[in-house]
Design a protein around this motif. Sequence first.
Motif, PDB file in Angstrom:
ATOM      1  N   VAL A  40       0.690  -1.193  -0.006  1.00  0.00           N
ATOM      2  CA  VAL A  40       0.009   0.068   0.092  1.00  0.00           C
ATOM      3  C   VAL A  40       0.771   1.415  -0.026  1.00  0.00           C
ATOM      4  O   VAL A  40       0.740   2.179  -0.923  1.00  0.00           O
ATOM      5  N   MET A  43       2.608   1.642  -3.445  1.00  0.00           N
ATOM      6  CA  MET A  43       1.764   2.169  -4.479  1.00  0.00           C
ATOM      7  C   MET A  43       1.067   3.643  -4.262  1.00  0.00           C
ATOM      8  O   MET A  43       1.169   4.431  -5.481  1.00  0.00           O
ATOM      9  N   ILE A  44       1.164   4.006  -2.965  1.00  0.00           N
ATOM     10  CA  ILE A  44       0.557   5.323  -2.919  1.00  0.00           C
ATOM     11  C   ILE A  44       1.531   6.293  -3.037  1.00  0.00           C
ATOM     12  O   ILE A  44       1.321   7.446  -3.777  1.00  0.00           O
ATOM     13  N   PRO A  65      -7.809   6.022  -7.412  1.00  0.00           N
ATOM     14  CA  PRO A  65      -7.118   4.918  -7.310  1.00  0.00           C
ATOM     15  C   PRO A  65      -6.607   4.876  -5.666  1.00  0.00           C
ATOM     16  O   PRO A  65      -6.552   3.825  -4.911  1.00  0.00           O
ATOM     17  N   ILE A  69      -7.270   1.918  -2.703  1.00  0.00           N
ATOM     18  CA  ILE A  69      -6.411   1.251  -2.000  1.00  0.00           C
ATOM     19  C   ILE A  69      -6.718   1.545  -0.369  1.00  0.00           C
ATOM     20  O   ILE A  69      -6.695   0.450   0.313  1.00  0.00           O
ATOM     21  N   ILE A  72      -9.487  -0.569   0.619  1.00  0.00           N
ATOM     22  CA  ILE A  72      -9.334  -2.193   0.723  1.00  0.00           C
ATOM     23  C   ILE A  72      -8.392  -2.514   2.050  1.00  0.00           C
ATOM     24  O   ILE A  72      -8.484  -3.309   2.618  1.00  0.00           O
ATOM     25  N   GLN A  73      -7.415  -1.437   2.313  1.00  0.00           N
ATOM     26  CA  GLN A  73      -6.545  -1.528   3.406  1.00  0.00           C
ATOM     27  C   GLN A  73      -7.456  -1.602   4.805  1.00  0.00           C
ATOM     28  O   GLN A  73      -7.224  -2.254   5.646  1.00  0.00           O
TER      29      GLN A  73
END
Length: 216
Positions: A40, A43-44, A65, A69, A72-73
């Motif tokens: 995470v 990606m961030i 996005p 994310i 989802i986390q």
Amino acid sequence: MEEYFLIIIRTLFLYFLIIFIFRIMGKREIGELSILDLVVFIMIAEMAVMAIEQPQDPIIHTLLPMGVIVMIQIVFAWFSLRSKPFRELLDGKPSVIIHNGKIDDKVMRKQRYNYDDLLLQLREKDIFNLADVEFAILEPSGKLSVLKKDEEEEGSQSMTLPLILDGEVQTTHLDMIGKTVFWLRKEMRDRGFKNIQEISFCSFQNGQFYIDEKNH
């Protein structure tokens, strides 16, 4: 000039946004990050860099996005708090590398953990002789927890071994302290806990139990 100003504004906005995102994702030491946390964060960070380098691209293409994310986390963290199997699936579970003074080569191979890694982490704990180690547990974070033989002989346990987690008996930890499931159930009944599934956490350290019931 206008483009540079836009880059500065985007940089400041994303800087404070990422701080906010990491705060709502919970507090955890850098060395304790799970694989999911690292994915995470990477990606961030990558999305933020792309948004800064491409000021002509609408900011929503980055925020959307990022939001997905983060959701989802948060959802995964919620399930992890309530399900030990799900937590182990995401984060992995501790592996006993040394048991009763004997190195488990099969576990080391399974974890792709070699003797150089083991010796290095033991030296970091001021342990220079493998013969001094009674138990060594490789945590999901990669940290090595060690119980020395002299501590075992003196009856002083330097690390907390959970015997019950989320209502499930940890048989590996019982083996490490030389106890059985029957002994644990009897001790719990003597203390008024007839149903182990109602216990969220139980540890046994230096002859004392610590028991925490589940909140309903």
